[in-house]
Design an enzyme around this catalytic site. Structure first.
Site, PDB file in Angstrom:
ATOM      1  N   GLN A   1      19.569  25.773  -8.842  1.00 27.23           N
ATOM      2  CA  GLN A   1      20.998  26.078  -8.783  1.00 27.23           C
ATOM      3  C   GLN A   1      21.787  25.236  -9.781  1.00 27.23           C
ATOM      4  O   GLN A   1      22.693  25.730 -10.456  1.00 27.23           O
ATOM      5  CB  GLN A   1      21.505  25.863  -7.366  1.00 27.23           C
ATOM      6  CG  GLN A   1      20.869  26.801  -6.342  1.00 27.23           C
ATOM      7  CD  GLN A   1      21.165  26.409  -4.908  1.00 27.23           C
ATOM      8  OE1 GLN A   1      21.959  25.515  -4.637  1.00 27.23           O
ATOM      9  NE2 GLN A   1      20.504  27.069  -3.961  1.00 27.23           N
TER      10      GLN A   1
ATOM     11  N   HIS B   1      10.090  26.396  -2.642  1.00 29.45           N
ATOM     12  CA  HIS B   1       9.479  25.063  -2.673  1.00 29.45           C
ATOM     13  C   HIS B   1       7.960  25.197  -2.900  1.00 29.45           C
ATOM     14  O   HIS B   1       7.180  25.176  -1.941  1.00 29.45           O
ATOM     15  CB  HIS B   1       9.747  24.324  -1.370  1.00 29.45           C
ATOM     16  CG  HIS B   1      11.164  23.885  -1.204  1.00 29.45           C
ATOM     17  ND1 HIS B   1      11.623  22.652  -1.614  1.00 29.45           N
ATOM     18  CD2 HIS B   1      12.239  24.534  -0.700  1.00 29.45           C
ATOM     19  CE1 HIS B   1      12.917  22.545  -1.355  1.00 29.45           C
ATOM     20  NE2 HIS B   1      13.319  23.677  -0.801  1.00 29.45           N
TER      21      HIS B   1
ATOM     22  N   CYS C   1      14.596  24.596  -5.958  1.00 28.32           N
ATOM     23  CA  CYS C   1      15.654  24.904  -4.996  1.00 28.32           C
ATOM     24  C   CYS C   1      17.020  24.482  -5.539  1.00 28.32           C
ATOM     25  O   CYS C   1      17.578  25.116  -6.425  1.00 28.32           O
ATOM     26  CB  CYS C   1      15.332  24.255  -3.655  1.00 28.32           C
ATOM     27  SG  CYS C   1      16.314  24.922  -2.282  1.00 28.32           S
TER      28      CYS C   1
ATOM     29  N   GLU D   1       5.879  23.071  -3.889  1.00 31.64           N
ATOM     30  CA  GLU D   1       5.117  21.874  -3.506  1.00 31.64           C
ATOM     31  C   GLU D   1       4.505  21.998  -2.122  1.00 31.64           C
ATOM     32  O   GLU D   1       3.502  21.342  -1.817  1.00 31.64           O
ATOM     33  CB  GLU D   1       6.009  20.630  -3.565  1.00 31.64           C
ATOM     34  CG  GLU D   1       7.093  20.528  -2.506  1.00 31.64           C
ATOM     35  CD  GLU D   1       8.407  21.205  -2.874  1.00 31.64           C
ATOM     36  OE1 GLU D   1       9.443  20.871  -2.271  1.00 31.64           O
ATOM     37  OE2 GLU D   1       8.382  22.063  -3.777  1.00 31.64           O
TER      38      GLU D   1
ATOM     39  N   THR E   1      -3.762  -5.540  18.711  1.00 30.77           N
ATOM     40  CA  THR E   1      -4.597  -4.422  19.161  1.00 30.77           C
ATOM     41  C   THR E   1      -4.876  -4.531  20.650  1.00 30.77           C
ATOM     42  O   THR E   1      -4.799  -3.537  21.392  1.00 30.77           O
ATOM     43  CB  THR E   1      -5.913  -4.396  18.370  1.00 30.77           C
ATOM     44  OG1 THR E   1      -5.639  -4.074  17.006  1.00 30.77           O
ATOM     45  CG2 THR E   1      -6.871  -3.359  18.949  1.00 30.77           C
TER      46      THR E   1
ATOM     47  N   ASP F   1       6.871   3.432  23.794  1.00 31.57           N
ATOM     48  CA  ASP F   1       8.188   3.997  23.522  1.00 31.57           C
ATOM     49  C   ASP F   1       8.656   4.790  24.743  1.00 31.57           C
ATOM     50  O   ASP F   1       7.897   5.612  25.285  1.00 31.57           O
ATOM     51  CB  ASP F   1       8.149   4.933  22.313  1.00 31.57           C
ATOM     52  CG  ASP F   1       7.817   4.201  21.016  1.00 31.57           C
ATOM     53  OD1 ASP F   1       7.934   2.963  21.001  1.00 31.57           O
ATOM     54  OD2 ASP F   1       7.454   4.876  20.037  1.00 31.57           O
TER      55      ASP F   1
END
Length: 548
Positions: free
Chosen positions: A390, A520, A386, A522, A195, A151
């Site tokens: 609301q 959050h 979150c 998690e 590979t 890249d």
């Protein structure tokens, strides 16, 4: 003395470098070593905070408030080591720092170039002290390079680690390269060429891998393994097959079975390492693959076509299942269908729990509000996170307080804004201020903040503590002026910021399990330490499954 392991990838992206890095870190920990994992991302964004989840997946937030790559979530879940701002760097951050120095004149008139200035900045990041929780240097620092070899945007990073391979003392740095070995049905065989070409590309920029981690969907024949070793200039034992696993938590066991950690240590000249204790990994795999029951959770979101947008959420639900020894099946529901189809809400009748996750923007908001309302009135366990909190608040204001205009200032529609932009909050000993004109990137309430829980509340019982610290990522907050009116209807703000100004948790008293949080949770869940809210939510879902 910290040793460095550089993990690169080739052929295609999404082969699992993040999980491979995390699994290796876990294996080294199991042998008694300390580790820290870092991610070097070649994209030009300063961080993923303003990137679409469709482009990048979830944004993982660290304790100290960095918006980072989702792979740092794998690192934390596998090793239990909290990531820091210093564990993720992007090309955008590198170039921003260099340009600032150039504008100040720090380079004293020199021509600023990729080599040495950009590569030196990358090396400085890699070599910054890798400290453990005890403040001491860790034994191993694992550095994952994003993208694939070849890249264009990744070239400065590959050049930097190539230089480090020469500059660090002997036996202090090794290179692990992850590739793909596809099976071609028409030919009826596995092919080593991808590979070979990937390693050839890596060697052309001066990096000789010490180990090859070869992803495959079936066992690699011994002949092909030797062929790879011969053409890629590595020992046959250093070609490690990485087959698909039943669960990502089986990966450390599979890699150890292939000798991955042994080969890594031998590459460093370490031959007397203690055997790893993998008993807790075997227990986790047993619970995931052979549970006693199952529950179905509906995730009502807006990015449901790309599961990586909710990576930590998915894993936290798995952890909740581990805590209750059940399999958690996820039913993905696009929130928008509740806005387009009147009967779509009936899809929630057969689920055992409803979860509305975080998100941004108006799209899907009304659908999430409907999902919260259906869960409330139908007594289905509801977990709002979150944005999900609301929307739950807006729903209760509309339908319990009778204010049909209740909305959020995040949306263009005019009405009673019960959710609004945070303009000021306290972080540590400093006051943070924001306006509508503030930049989007890095301006939210980010990282771990303290919250106080009301005694006798459900969340107080679940956490078993009066004070908690949870990670945030939001710029809108519920207006506390509605607290009294909602309280009369059994809707309580049972968690608040220490100064009482910001609501952190809402819960409904006359409901089997209705909890919504502004943070959050998690992000802090681990397979060996499931987050208490997820464990409790899945327990409530399990109880519902026995009733319907």
């Amino acid at each position: 003395m910290t040793r460095y392991i550089f993990i690169t990838g080739g052929v295609v992206s999404s082969l699992g470098k993040g999980v491979a890095s995390a699994a290796l870190g876990a294996l080294l920990q199991a042998r008694g070593y300390t580790v820290r994992l870092r991610k070097l991302d070649p994209y030009l964004n300063v961080d993923p905070g303003t990137m679409s989840p469709y482009q990048h997946g979830e944004v993982f937030v660290t304790e100290d408030g960095a918006e980072t790559d989702l792979d740092l979530g794998h690192y934390e879940r596998f090793t239990g080591v909290n990531a820091r701002k210093t564990d993720n760097v992007t090309t955008g951050q590198i170039y921003s720092s260099i340009i600032e120095k150039e504008r100040r004149g720090d380079y004293l008139g020199a021509t600023v170039q990729v080599i040495p200035h950009v590569t030196d900045a990358i090396k400085e990041f890699v070599l910054s002290p890798a400290l453990g929780e005890d403040g001491k240097e860790v034994d191993f620092c694992l550095c994952e390079i994003g993208g694939t070899v070849g890249d264009i945007e990744g070239l400065p990073f590959f050049e930097a680690i190539r230089q480090l391979g020469n500059e660090l003392p002997r036996n202090q740095a090794i290179f692990v390269h992850l590739t793909l070995m596809p099976y071609i049905p028409a030919a009826g065989e596995m092919k080593t060429k991808p590979t070979q070409h990937s390693v050839k590309e890596l060697r052309s920029i001066g990096i000789q891998p010490d180990l090859l981690l070869v992803r495959a969907d079936r066992p690699i024949p011994e002949g092909e393994r030797k062929k790879i070793a011969q053409f890629c200039n590595v020992r046959s034992s250093a070609v490690i097959q990485a087959m698909d696993a039943r669960t990502i938590y089986e990966v450390p066991l599979a890699y150890h079975g292939e000798g991955f950690d042994r080969e890594v240590l031998e590459a460093f000249g370490i031959t007397d390492a203690p055997d790893p204790d993998l008993s807790r990994w075997r227990e986790i795999v047993s619970r995931v693959t052979a549970p006693d029951g199952e529950v179905t959770i509906a995730i009502v979101g807006k990015y449901t076509v790309l599961k990586d947008a909710y990576k930590s959420l998915i894993e936290a639900l798995v952890h909740g299942g581990i805590a209750n020894n059940v399999r958690v099946n996820i039913e993905w529901i696009d929130a928008g269908i509740f806005e387009r189809e009147d009967l779509a809400i009936s899809r929630l009748q057969s689920v055992h729990g409803v979860l509305v996750p975080g998100g941004f923007g108006e799209r899907g908001a009304e659908g999430k509000i409907k999902a919260a309302g259906y869960a409330r009135t139908s007594k289905i366990p509801y977990f709002g996170i979150c944005f999900g909190m609301q929307m739950a608040v807006i729903e209760t204001v509309r339908n319990l307080l009778g204010d049909a205009t209740a909305t959020s200032s995040e949306f263009p529609a005019q009405g009673q804004n019960v959710v609004g932009l945070m303009t000021e909050w306290v972080q540590g000993n400093q006051v943070q201020a924001r306006t509508e004109d503030s930049d989007l990137g890095g301006t939210m309430r980010l990282g771990a903040y303290e919250a106080s829980l009301a005694e006798g509340s459900k969340v107080h019982e679940i956490y078993g503590a009066k004070t908690i610290h949870e990670r945030h990522r939001h710029r809108y907050e519920v207006d506390m002026s509605i607290e009294g009116a909602l309280s009369d209807h059994g809707v309580k703000f049972s968690g608040k910021s220490p100064d009482g100004r910001l609501p952190e948790i809402m819960e409904i008293e006359d409901h089997p399990w209705f909890i919504a949080v502004q943070y959050h949770p998690e992000l802090k869940s681990r397979p060996f330490d499931p987050h208490p809210l997820f464990a409790s939510f899945i327990k409530a879902a399990l109880e519902r499954s026995r009733l319907i």
